[in-house]
Design a protein around this motif. Structure first.
Motif, mmCIF file in Angstrom:
data_model
loop_
_atom_site.group_PDB
_atom_site.id
_atom_site.type_symbol
_atom_site.label_atom_id
_atom_site.label_comp_id
_atom_site.label_asym_id
_atom_site.label_seq_id
_atom_site.Cartn_x
_atom_site.Cartn_y
_atom_site.Cartn_z
ATOM 1 N N VAL A 91 0.887 -1.123 0.052
ATOM 2 C CA VAL A 91 0.136 0.040 -0.098
ATOM 3 C C VAL A 91 0.966 1.268 0.072
ATOM 4 C CG1 VAL A 91 -1.691 1.358 1.159
ATOM 5 C CG2 VAL A 91 -1.905 -1.071 1.259
ATOM 6 N N ALA A 92 1.809 1.318 0.936
ATOM 7 C CA ALA A 92 2.858 2.417 0.918
ATOM 8 C C ALA A 92 3.563 2.558 -0.506
ATOM 9 C CB ALA A 92 3.757 2.264 1.838
ATOM 10 N N LEU A 93 4.004 1.432 -1.111
ATOM 11 C CA LEU A 93 4.658 1.571 -2.448
ATOM 12 C C LEU A 93 3.583 2.265 -3.411
ATOM 13 C CD1 LEU A 93 6.976 0.891 -4.286
ATOM 14 C CD2 LEU A 93 6.266 -1.381 -4.499
ATOM 15 N N ASN A 94 2.486 1.738 -3.461
ATOM 16 C CA ASN A 94 1.490 2.438 -4.336
ATOM 17 C C ASN A 94 1.522 3.755 -4.176
ATOM 18 O OD1 ASN A 94 0.877 0.533 -6.214
ATOM 19 N ND2 ASN A 94 -1.427 0.278 -5.437
ATOM 20 N N ILE A 95 1.348 4.304 -2.877
ATOM 21 C CA ILE A 95 1.126 5.826 -2.624
ATOM 22 C C ILE A 95 2.212 6.520 -3.315
ATOM 23 C CG2 ILE A 95 0.656 7.479 -0.826
ATOM 24 C CD1 ILE A 95 -1.113 5.474 0.617
ATOM 25 N N ALA A 96 3.500 6.087 -2.800
ATOM 26 C CA ALA A 96 4.694 6.579 -3.244
ATOM 27 C C ALA A 96 4.770 6.571 -4.642
ATOM 28 C CB ALA A 96 5.831 5.747 -2.445
ATOM 29 N N SER A 97 4.227 5.579 -5.227
ATOM 30 C CA SER A 97 4.466 5.494 -6.940
ATOM 31 C C SER A 97 3.264 6.570 -7.382
ATOM 32 C CB SER A 97 4.004 3.999 -7.456
ATOM 33 O OG SER A 97 4.848 3.173 -6.903
ATOM 34 N N LEU A 98 2.300 6.794 -6.980
ATOM 35 C CA LEU A 98 1.294 7.702 -7.379
ATOM 36 C C LEU A 98 2.089 9.147 -7.090
ATOM 37 C CD1 LEU A 98 -2.103 6.270 -6.128
ATOM 38 C CD2 LEU A 98 -1.296 6.640 -8.651
ATOM 39 N N ALA A 99 2.491 9.328 -5.880
ATOM 40 C CA ALA A 99 3.280 10.794 -5.833
ATOM 41 C C ALA A 99 4.313 11.016 -6.685
ATOM 42 C CB ALA A 99 3.525 10.825 -4.188
ATOM 43 N N TRP A 100 4.986 9.840 -7.040
ATOM 44 C CA TRP A 100 6.061 9.929 -7.605
ATOM 45 C C TRP A 100 5.711 10.149 -9.289
ATOM 46 C CZ3 TRP A 100 8.273 7.566 -12.022
ATOM 47 C CH2 TRP A 100 9.680 7.908 -12.353
ATOM 48 N N MET A 101 4.713 9.757 -9.632
ATOM 49 C CA MET A 101 4.384 9.736 -11.109
ATOM 50 C C MET A 101 3.796 11.360 -11.171
ATOM 51 S SD MET A 101 2.125 6.475 -12.198
ATOM 52 C CE MET A 101 1.711 7.364 -13.579
ATOM 53 N N TRP A 102 3.096 11.878 -10.288
ATOM 54 C CA TRP A 102 2.687 13.215 -10.085
ATOM 55 C C TRP A 102 3.756 14.196 -10.211
ATOM 56 C CZ3 TRP A 102 2.433 17.302 -6.289
ATOM 57 C CH2 TRP A 102 1.632 18.329 -6.886
ATOM 58 N N ARG A 103 4.816 14.060 -9.518
ATOM 59 C CA ARG A 103 5.919 14.884 -9.498
ATOM 60 C C ARG A 103 6.985 14.945 -10.731
ATOM 61 N NH1 ARG A 103 8.333 15.357 -3.422
ATOM 62 N NH2 ARG A 103 6.622 16.031 -2.335
ATOM 63 N N HIS A 104 7.069 13.621 -11.373
ATOM 64 C CA HIS A 104 7.918 13.438 -12.473
ATOM 65 C C HIS A 104 7.285 13.316 -13.880
ATOM 66 C CE1 HIS A 104 10.285 12.337 -8.833
ATOM 67 N NE2 HIS A 104 11.238 12.599 -9.458
ATOM 68 N N ALA A 105 7.640 13.963 -14.807
ATOM 69 C CA ALA A 105 6.968 14.040 -16.185
ATOM 70 C C ALA A 105 7.415 12.498 -16.764
ATOM 71 C CB ALA A 105 7.348 15.051 -16.828
ATOM 72 N N GLU A 106 8.477 12.293 -16.633
ATOM 73 C CA GLU A 106 9.334 11.081 -17.379
ATOM 74 C C GLU A 106 9.228 9.989 -16.497
ATOM 75 O OE1 GLU A 106 13.429 9.894 -19.694
ATOM 76 O OE2 GLU A 106 13.107 11.866 -18.841
ATOM 77 N N ILE A 107 8.827 8.903 -17.318
ATOM 78 C CA ILE A 107 8.977 7.378 -16.736
ATOM 79 C C ILE A 107 9.732 6.470 -17.699
ATOM 80 C CG2 ILE A 107 7.742 5.319 -15.908
ATOM 81 C CD1 ILE A 107 5.444 7.333 -15.282
ATOM 82 N N THR A 108 10.677 5.881 -17.272
ATOM 83 C CA THR A 108 11.558 5.110 -18.322
ATOM 84 C C THR A 108 11.347 3.618 -18.244
ATOM 85 O OG1 THR A 108 13.404 5.159 -16.618
ATOM 86 C CG2 THR A 108 13.156 7.029 -18.151
ATOM 87 N N ASN A 109 12.149 2.897 -18.910
ATOM 88 C CA ASN A 109 12.014 1.649 -18.737
ATOM 89 C C ASN A 109 12.576 0.903 -17.436
ATOM 90 O OD1 ASN A 109 12.210 -1.437 -20.653
ATOM 91 N ND2 ASN A 109 14.146 -1.156 -19.282
ATOM 92 N N HIS A 110 13.703 1.699 -16.977
ATOM 93 C CA HIS A 110 14.265 1.334 -15.682
ATOM 94 C C HIS A 110 12.980 1.694 -14.567
ATOM 95 C CE1 HIS A 110 17.252 1.217 -12.478
ATOM 96 N NE2 HIS A 110 16.586 2.323 -11.957
ATOM 97 N N GLU A 111 12.385 2.574 -14.531
ATOM 98 C CA GLU A 111 11.381 2.713 -13.370
ATOM 99 C C GLU A 111 10.142 1.474 -13.398
ATOM 100 O OE1 GLU A 111 12.077 5.724 -14.826
ATOM 101 O OE2 GLU A 111 13.262 6.283 -13.459
ATOM 102 N N LEU A 112 9.939 1.210 -14.641
ATOM 103 C CA LEU A 112 9.010 -0.218 -14.915
ATOM 104 C C LEU A 112 9.754 -1.489 -14.468
ATOM 105 C CD1 LEU A 112 7.761 0.629 -18.531
ATOM 106 C CD2 LEU A 112 6.313 1.062 -16.336
ATOM 107 N N LEU A 113 10.821 -1.584 -14.485
ATOM 108 C CA LEU A 113 11.572 -2.729 -13.969
ATOM 109 C C LEU A 113 11.602 -2.916 -12.699
ATOM 110 C CD1 LEU A 113 13.417 -5.164 -14.514
ATOM 111 C CD2 LEU A 113 15.522 -3.603 -14.972
ATOM 112 N N VAL A 114 11.853 -1.606 -12.111
ATOM 113 C CA VAL A 114 11.988 -1.682 -10.451
ATOM 114 C C VAL A 114 10.664 -1.796 -9.796
ATOM 115 C CG1 VAL A 114 12.419 -0.133 -8.685
ATOM 116 C CG2 VAL A 114 13.893 0.165 -10.432
#
Length: 463
Positions: A91-114
């Motif tokens: 749950v915490a990871l999902n909340i952090a992921s949503l916040a991270w997506m909101w702050r960062h415009a770019e999502i790369t292959n590396h983030e999907l792998l992580v």
């Protein structure tokens, strides 16, 4: 309609506007306005990351339901605190992921792998706490591998495969065994079969749902990239035609000037001036020559400029009225019927590129319907809408489907079909649209929708 006699050159002897309008003046051909390919990939990666977050929420709900059923219904003792901690971490990871997506415009292959590796790690810990490799839900590793194969590049996918294989091997060596109570409901074989069935069904459903949605995202990305490639090819085509038109305009300048001098000398000769019919022919030749010089001058003045010396302040009504009058005079045509239903006048910039666009469509209509062409100007919200109709044979279905593509012509001439191609590109540069439709009985209508904001002073192709 005042038509020329057969003894004089008429419009049938001149090139059509499809060929005459070799380059749209004022069109900026650089590709800076198009989003780079990386932005399209990033948009797709954002959508896919959102899907992984949705899948993680499903995993949270599924784990809570499974733990509750096994603990309460089957009576199997489970380490609820550590397993609950893993769920809380998801749950915490999902909340952090949503916040991270909101702050960062770019999502790369590396983030999907992580993200996928963290999901594998959470699944591994839960399986470690509930029987290790003997737990039938180990099949969920295949879900992560399949998603990785669809979402990631080859190197990242193999990294995920290595992690899942290592996790499975570790679960065969180290795990917390389940303490099964002795009752008919907890028969080991029956529980294993039921668990395998549930795991298989869960895998199948999630794979169909999420892989289908991921493939849809990838198809949208491919369609977007294909459109960008098509736009780039069209812009390159316009650049090459613009260079050709500019060179031709320079080359034509000298012979046109020579012809002008010769015609002027002929008109001053007494013998020729006394022949009224010949003098009339000379006058018409001089008018046609001046039109050719005007076309060449227009190309040279406005080529490569968005709003250059060929532009001047005007209004919608004044621009269209002057345009219609110029078109009628240049073609000796009186069968153009103009209706101005725009309403309250608005200040705009008179631009050569826009004038040539409208001339092009009018010429195409006049070529197939010399007895009747209609231009209607209307206002729809903040748009100027120009509808040009004729009573010709209409567009072929394949031309309507390929409207705006180069070399789509019904005239059967080599290199024809560039007129509408340039019309669509110029109007698109202005932020507008071009549509065409056939009438039920006979004829067709081409509709130009132009935002007034780009026609206004200070607007334009770079707006």
């Amino acid at each position: 309609m005042l038509e020329r006699s057969s003894s004089r050159p008429d419009d049938a002897g001149r090139p059509s506007h499809d060929e005459e309008m070799t380059a749209a003046p004022g069109v900026r051909t650089e590709l800076a306005g198009f989003p780079p390919q990386s932005s399209s990939d990033d948009d797709t990666n954002r959508k896919n990351m959102a899907l992984l977050i949705q899948l993680r929420w499903i995993a949270v709900v599924g784990q809570i339901a499974t733990i509750g059923a096994v603990y309460l219904w089957l009576g199997i003792a489970l380490p609820l605190v550590p397993m609950g901690a893993v769920i809380a971490a998801l749950v915490a990871l999902n909340i952090a992921s949503l916040a991270w997506m909101w702050r960062h415009a770019e999502i790369t292959n590396h983030e999907l792998l992580v993200a996928l590796m963290l999901d594998v790690a959470a699944l591994t810990v839960q399986l470690y706490l509930s029987g290790g490799a003997t737990n039938p839900f180990t099949s969920l590793f295949l879900l992560q591998v399949t998603l990785g194969a669809v979402l990631l590049d080859a190197r990242s996918t193999w990294s995920l495969v290595a992690l899942t294989c290592a996790s499975f091997v570790w679960l065969t060596l180290a795990y917390r065994p389940l303490d099964l109570p002795q009752n008919p409901l907890s028969d080991t074989y029956s529980l294993t079969v039921v668990g395998m069935l549930v795991g298989f069904a869960l895998n199948a459903v999630l794979l169909v749902v999420f892989v289908t949605r991921i493939n849809r995202n990838l198809r949208e990305r491919d369609a977007h990239l294909a459109a960008l490639r098509q736009h780039a090819a069209e812009q390159d085509h316009i650049v090459r035609m613009g260079l050709l038109a500019s060179g031709a305009a320079h080359e034509l300048g000298t012979p046109l000037a020579s012809l002008s001098v010769i015609l002027s000398d002929w008109r001053r000769m007494p013998d020729l001036a006394a022949d009224h019919e010949l003098a009339e022919d000379l006058s018409e030749m001089e008018t046609s020559l001046q039109r050719c010089k005007s076309i060449v001058t227009g190309i040279l003045v406005s080529a490569g400029e968005a709003r250059g010396e060929g532009s001047s302040p005007t209004t919608v009504t004044a621009f269209l009225t002057a345009l219609v009058e110029e078109w009628r005079n240049a073609r000796s045509a009186r069968t153009l019927y103009f209706t101005n239903a725009f309403g309250e006048d608005v200040a705009i910039v008179s631009d050569i590129a826009l004038k040539q666009v409208i001339f092009n469509v009018l010429d195409n209509g006049y070529e197939v319907s010399r007895e009747w062409v209609e231009l209607i100007a209307e206002r729809e919200g903040d748009n100027l809408v120009l509808s040009i109709s004729d009573r010709g044979p209409g567009f072929a279905p394949e031309m309507l489907a390929q409207l705006g593509k180069p070399y789509q012509s019904s005239k059967g001439r080599a290199g024809g079909g560039l007129g509408l191609f340039l019309v669509v590109n110029v109007v698109r540069k202005l932020g507008g649209t071009v549509t065409a439709e056939n009438h039920r009985k006979r004829g067709a209508t081409v509709r130009l929708v132009l935002p007034l904001s780009t026609l206004a002073i200070g607007g334009g192709f770079d707006a």
